[in-house]
Design a protein around this motif. Structure first.
Motif, mmCIF file in Angstrom:
data_model
loop_
_atom_site.group_PDB
_atom_site.id
_atom_site.type_symbol
_atom_site.label_atom_id
_atom_site.label_comp_id
_atom_site.label_asym_id
_atom_site.label_seq_id
_atom_site.Cartn_x
_atom_site.Cartn_y
_atom_site.Cartn_z
ATOM 1 N N ALA A 162 -5.455 4.367 -13.068
ATOM 2 C CA ALA A 162 -5.879 3.577 -11.902
ATOM 3 C C ALA A 162 -5.666 2.095 -12.177
ATOM 4 C CB ALA A 162 -7.339 3.860 -11.561
ATOM 5 N N LEU A 163 -6.090 1.631 -13.334
ATOM 6 C CA LEU A 163 -5.934 0.220 -13.685
ATOM 7 C C LEU A 163 -4.459 -0.147 -13.819
ATOM 8 C CD1 LEU A 163 -7.210 -2.487 -14.418
ATOM 9 C CD2 LEU A 163 -7.312 -1.683 -16.794
ATOM 10 N N LYS A 164 -3.684 0.699 -14.470
ATOM 11 C CA LYS A 164 -2.250 0.424 -14.641
ATOM 12 C C LYS A 164 -1.541 0.274 -13.297
ATOM 13 C CE LYS A 164 -1.916 2.932 -18.984
ATOM 14 N NZ LYS A 164 -1.464 4.174 -19.620
ATOM 15 N N LEU A 165 -1.857 1.142 -12.360
ATOM 16 C CA LEU A 165 -1.189 1.108 -11.065
ATOM 17 C C LEU A 165 -1.592 -0.109 -10.230
ATOM 18 C CD1 LEU A 165 -1.355 4.898 -10.385
ATOM 19 C CD2 LEU A 165 0.699 3.555 -10.851
ATOM 20 N N VAL B 26 0.837 -1.192 0.000
ATOM 21 C CA VAL B 26 0.000 0.000 0.000
ATOM 22 C C VAL B 26 0.870 1.239 0.000
ATOM 23 C CG1 VAL B 26 -1.711 1.310 1.304
ATOM 24 C CG2 VAL B 26 -1.938 -1.151 1.091
ATOM 25 N N VAL B 27 1.923 1.238 0.821
ATOM 26 C CA VAL B 27 2.815 2.397 0.853
ATOM 27 C C VAL B 27 3.525 2.544 -0.480
ATOM 28 C CG1 VAL B 27 4.866 3.361 1.960
ATOM 29 C CG2 VAL B 27 3.079 2.337 3.348
ATOM 30 N N GLY B 28 4.015 1.424 -1.033
ATOM 31 C CA GLY B 28 4.670 1.467 -2.331
ATOM 32 C C GLY B 28 3.717 1.954 -3.408
ATOM 33 N N LEU B 29 2.488 1.448 -3.370
ATOM 34 C CA LEU B 29 1.485 1.888 -4.323
ATOM 35 C C LEU B 29 1.209 3.368 -4.129
ATOM 36 C CD1 LEU B 29 -0.524 1.132 -6.548
ATOM 37 C CD2 LEU B 29 -2.153 0.534 -4.764
ATOM 38 N N ALA B 30 1.169 3.827 -2.877
ATOM 39 C CA ALA B 30 0.939 5.245 -2.608
ATOM 40 C C ALA B 30 2.037 6.093 -3.238
ATOM 41 C CB ALA B 30 0.872 5.505 -1.104
ATOM 42 N N GLY B 31 3.275 5.667 -3.075
ATOM 43 C CA GLY B 31 4.382 6.420 -3.656
ATOM 44 C C GLY B 31 4.324 6.441 -5.164
ATOM 45 N N VAL B 32 4.089 5.294 -5.768
ATOM 46 C CA VAL B 32 3.997 5.206 -7.227
ATOM 47 C C VAL B 32 2.831 6.042 -7.725
ATOM 48 C CG1 VAL B 32 3.485 3.641 -9.132
ATOM 49 C CG2 VAL B 32 5.111 2.962 -7.384
ATOM 50 N N LEU B 33 1.675 5.944 -7.063
ATOM 51 C CA LEU B 33 0.502 6.703 -7.494
ATOM 52 C C LEU B 33 0.761 8.196 -7.420
ATOM 53 C CD1 LEU B 33 -2.318 4.690 -5.744
ATOM 54 C CD2 LEU B 33 -1.796 4.756 -8.160
ATOM 55 N N ASP C 6 -4.877 -10.290 -13.630
ATOM 56 C CA ASP C 6 -5.816 -10.468 -14.740
ATOM 57 C C ASP C 6 -7.262 -10.599 -14.287
ATOM 58 O OD1 ASP C 6 -3.779 -10.437 -16.723
ATOM 59 O OD2 ASP C 6 -3.254 -12.484 -16.158
ATOM 60 N N ALA C 7 -7.540 -10.343 -13.017
ATOM 61 C CA ALA C 7 -8.909 -10.454 -12.502
ATOM 62 C C ALA C 7 -9.839 -9.553 -13.317
ATOM 63 C CB ALA C 7 -8.942 -10.078 -11.028
ATOM 64 N N PRO C 8 -10.915 -10.103 -13.881
ATOM 65 C CA PRO C 8 -11.776 -9.324 -14.783
ATOM 66 C C PRO C 8 -12.491 -8.142 -14.129
ATOM 67 C CG PRO C 8 -12.696 -11.515 -14.390
ATOM 68 C CD PRO C 8 -11.350 -11.486 -13.754
ATOM 69 N N ASP C 9 -12.823 -8.245 -12.845
ATOM 70 C CA ASP C 9 -13.529 -7.133 -12.212
ATOM 71 C C ASP C 9 -12.668 -5.884 -12.089
ATOM 72 O OD1 ASP C 9 -15.972 -8.357 -12.071
ATOM 73 O OD2 ASP C 9 -15.880 -8.783 -9.919
ATOM 74 N N LEU C 10 -11.351 -6.039 -12.123
ATOM 75 C CA LEU C 10 -10.489 -4.859 -12.103
ATOM 76 C C LEU C 10 -10.813 -3.966 -13.293
ATOM 77 C CD1 LEU C 10 -7.041 -6.459 -11.209
ATOM 78 C CD2 LEU C 10 -8.519 -5.113 -9.695
ATOM 79 N N ARG C 11 -10.985 -4.558 -14.457
ATOM 80 C CA ARG C 11 -11.248 -3.808 -15.684
ATOM 81 C C ARG C 11 -12.681 -3.312 -15.767
ATOM 82 N NH1 ARG C 11 -7.356 -6.931 -15.396
ATOM 83 N NH2 ARG C 11 -5.435 -6.593 -16.542
ATOM 84 N N LYS C 12 -13.546 -3.885 -14.961
ATOM 85 C CA LYS C 12 -14.938 -3.430 -14.910
ATOM 86 C C LYS C 12 -15.046 -2.096 -14.178
ATOM 87 C CE LYS C 12 -19.483 -4.955 -13.295
ATOM 88 N NZ LYS C 12 -20.228 -6.027 -12.644
ATOM 89 N N TYR C 13 -14.208 -1.906 -13.140
ATOM 90 C CA TYR C 13 -14.322 -0.732 -12.287
ATOM 91 C C TYR C 13 -13.168 0.256 -12.394
ATOM 92 C CZ TYR C 13 -18.048 -3.415 -10.112
ATOM 93 O OH TYR C 13 -19.194 -4.130 -9.892
ATOM 94 N N ALA C 14 -12.067 -0.130 -13.024
ATOM 95 C CA ALA C 14 -10.906 0.758 -13.137
ATOM 96 C C ALA C 14 -10.466 0.860 -14.587
ATOM 97 C CB ALA C 14 -9.757 0.239 -12.267
ATOM 98 N N SER C 15 -9.900 2.003 -14.933
ATOM 99 C CA SER C 15 -9.394 2.243 -16.283
ATOM 100 C C SER C 15 -8.187 3.173 -16.182
ATOM 101 C CB SER C 15 -10.492 2.869 -17.159
ATOM 102 O OG SER C 15 -10.882 4.133 -16.622
#
Length: 182
Positions: A87-90, A7-14, A75-84
């Protein structure tokens, strides 16, 4: 490395990438549970419906991320249903990194999102959401089932942009700040 490193790493990257790119619980706090199916209501004003639908997409993105994190399934399909977009890349990048490191995420992620802006006001196609994402109980584990480390998660101020494209609302970007920012 600690269990909230993801989460911290994702926070920094985001924060860096997005800066460059321009359900209740017993405690009464909403969680990242899967969104319920909502029927459109003719009685709702366009802005009220847009706000509701943007929140459904936002909660759906986090619920999909929590579910995908259980196996680090990028590759979880719901990720692409709700993120683009970003947001999806990260999220996908974070899941690939966790999978490569032999990590999975388990537990509950707590949310309390609020729509702070809708644009344009007449027929909104973009919403800004402010949240305090609580990852205190969403922890990283080794694929073998042991805790990754003994450090807790935290509360992260989060700002998200949710957009409507082709009739569908998705989270297109978000900034997840460091722990203890809300």
């Amino acid at each position: 490395m600690n269990r909230h490193t993801g989460v911290v790493g994702l926070a920094g990257v985001l924060t860096l990438v997005l800066a460059a790119c321009g359900s209740g619980t017993p405690e009464g706090k909403p969680s990242a549970s899967a969104p319920s199916s909502l029927m459109p209501s003719a009685s709702l004003a366009p802005s009220a419906a847009a706000g509701r639908d943007a929140l459904v997409a936002y909660r759906g993105m986090w619920a999909a991320f929590v579910e995908a994190g259980k196996t680090s399934d990028a590759d979880a399909p719901d990720l692409r249903k709700y993120a683009s977009g970003n947001a999806l890349k990260l999220i996908v990048s974070s899941l690939y990194t966790n999978r490569d490191q032999g990590k999975v995420s388990k537990g509950a992620l707590m949310l309390d999102p609020k729509v702070t802006e809708l644009k344009p006001s007449e027929a909104p196609t973009e919403a800004t959401i402010l949240d305090c994402v609580d990852s205190t109980n969403w922890l990283e584990y080794k694929a073998s089932g042991e805790l990754w480390d003994d450090k807790p998660g935290g509360k992260h101020r989060t700002t998200a942009t949710v957009t409507r494209t082709d009739g569908s609302w998705t989270v297109s970007s978000f900034v997840l700040e460091g722990a203890a920012t809300c």
